[in-house]
Design an enzyme around this catalytic site. Structure first.
Site, mmCIF file in Angstrom:
data_model
loop_
_atom_site.group_PDB
_atom_site.id
_atom_site.type_symbol
_atom_site.label_atom_id
_atom_site.label_comp_id
_atom_site.label_asym_id
_atom_site.label_seq_id
_atom_site.Cartn_x
_atom_site.Cartn_y
_atom_site.Cartn_z
ATOM 1 N NE ARG A 138 -8.187 -10.008 -6.119
ATOM 2 C CZ ARG A 138 -9.108 -9.489 -5.938
ATOM 3 N NH1 ARG A 138 -10.124 -9.622 -6.816
ATOM 4 N NH2 ARG A 138 -9.571 -8.815 -5.019
ATOM 5 C CE LYS A 156 -3.976 -2.092 2.261
ATOM 6 N NZ LYS A 156 -5.035 -2.284 1.236
#
Ligand code: ADP
Length: 452
Positions: free
Chosen positions: A292, A116
């Site tokens: 993804r 992050k």
């Protein structure tokens, strides 16, 4: 093109990937755990290989067993789907080391966007709007307090390696921030093996809007516009739709362009989603990037006509994205309802077991992505989602009416499902107006509970 692909997943997404492969003339190898040994979709694969017992860590999360299956079956590539190993750089790397193409980004690109703090830095460099907060992981408590007083409370502490909504702490004042920082870091270390935490501004009321993107190995990246996934319960999406109602599309286009530039900057190949919170003033703030294909990808497929799963396979095989940005047009409105084997009348308690009645809806504009057939036994080991009902129509209103009609046709028993919840939601005047915030569903569910 690949000759044979292994699908390292289960359930509806395994079947979705299998369908894409078969239409591309690719043989499929599906792995399964003993809990899934009777799953009907396994019969549709060219080959099915058992990789272990029900617990995910012994099967769908076991890298060496999956790689062994891939080597036995002599596949060219592995599609990870979503969940399980799909966002694990070590899996992408293991595939590369074994000379098997991973259908998704390189471990480097996955790492760059999956962490992050690193992702926020890359986002900023590319003009993607992020929450005000600490630019790097927090080293010192006083510095964190200084930043928090600058951006204003409440702030949220997050783990750099976090995921699944875990390890986040909302702090309303300096005292809580001071006491929580160390706890958050210790928890992050225990849960993710990385104690780095950072803080950012906490938005009390927001919508969840995410951008679907595709990048290829030739340096191209495009965006397929957005999905609004604000209807959530416990951070789990319940209904997703596209396009997002009531957004300033011209302003949003700039955010999309920056997001595409960001994935290009890390040489991203495959499908990616950049998630944002949208505040009441119409400003976007990036939450994270999912490296993804996502559960809710079908709504984007229906409004753009682009097959995201097929594209992920073609991109991994080295093909160029065959669309220019201007080719991507939004047509109509789409909505996905996640049908779970849970009882909404009893606080969503799981309802596993044999499905003896399964009468799915059909007709114009209705798509069912499911691995369930009559007689299917829902195993207790995995996610409770049994189907995704996706509807498409010319306008949002027609889409809601179509959803209501399809839900009326959908008959499942004796297990309980979330169909009755969806029926209430598509008729709910606030949801029909569009633009509900991420806490709306939980507030509404609470209000439904008997007060006695
Ligand atoms: P994870 O990777 O654990 O899912 P995210 O960064 O995606 O973490 O955040 C998960 C959820 O937490 C979001 O969907 C949102 O509901 C809430 N959240 C995260 N950051 C903020 C923020 N700055 N302000 C308000 N809510 C937030």
């Amino acid at each position: 093109m690949f000759k044979r692909v292994l699908i390292a997943n289960r359930g509806e997404i395994a079947l979705r990937i299998m369908r894409a492969c078969q239409e591309l003339g690719i043989q499929t190898v599906c792995v399964y755990s003993t809990a899934d040994k009777d799953a009907p979709y396994l019969k549709l694969a060219d080959r099915a290989i058992c990789i272990g017992p029900g617990p995910s860590k012994d099967s769908y999360l076991n890298i060496s067993r999956i790689i062994a299956a891939a080597e036995i079956a002599e596949v060219d590539a592995i599609h990870p789907g979503y969940g399980f190993l799909s966002e694990r750089p070590d899996f992408s790397r293991a595939c590369r080391d074994c000379k098997i193409e991973f259908i998704g980004p390189s471990p480097e690109a996955m790492q760059a966007l999956g962490d992050k703090v690193e992702c926020k830095r890359t986002a900023k460099e590319n003009g993607v709007p992020v929450f005000p907060g600490s630019p790097d992981a927090i080293e010192d408590e006083d510095k964190a307090v200084e930043i928090a007083s600058k951006i204003g409370y409440p702030v949220i502490i997050k783990a750099s390696a976090g995921g699944g909504g875990r390890g986040m702490k909302v702090c309303q004042n300096e005292a809580t921030l001071r006491s929580m920082l160390r706890i958050a870091s210790q928890e992050a270390q225990a849960a993710f093996g990385n104690g780095a935490v950072f803080i950012e501004k906490y938005l009390e009321q927001a919508r969840h809007v995410e951008i679907q993107m595709l990048g290829d190995k030739h340096g191209n990246a495009i965006y397929l516009w957005e999905r609004d996934c604000s209807l959530q319960r416990r951070h789990q999406k319940v209904i997703e739709e596209a396009p997002a109602p009531h957004i300033d599309r011209e302003k949003f286009r700039k955010v999309c362009e920056a997001a595409a530039k960001m994935i290009k900057s890390v040489k991203y190949a495959g499908a990616a989603t950049c998630e944002f919170l949208l505040d009441g003033k119409g400003d976007f703030y990036m939450l994270e990037v999912n490296t993804r294909v996502q559960v809710e990808h079908p709504v984007t497929e229906l409004i753009t006509g682009i097959d995201i799963v097929k594209m992920s396979i073609l991109i991994a095989a080295g093909e160029k994205i065959p669309y220019k940005q201007d080719d991507v047009k939004i047509k109509g409105h789409a909505m996905e309802m996640r049908i779970c084997a849970e009882d909404p009348a009893y606080d969503f308690r799981p309802s596993a077991g044999k499905i003896t009645t399964w009468e799915p809806p059909g007709g114009p504009g209705v798509r069912m992505d499911t691995h369930v057939v009559t007689g299917y036994v829902v195993p207790p080991n995995y996610d409770s989602m049994v189907a995704k009902l996706i509807v498409h129509a010319d306008t949002r209103e027609q889409c809601l009416d179509r959803a209501a009609r399809a839900l009326r046709e959908f008959n499942v028993g004796p297990i309980k499902t979330t169909i009755p919840l969806h029926q209430k939601l598509v008729a709910n005047p606030d949801f029909r107006k569009g633009g509900v915030d991420i806490k709306y569903l939980e507030r509404w569910l609470k209000a439904q509970q008997p007060t006695t």
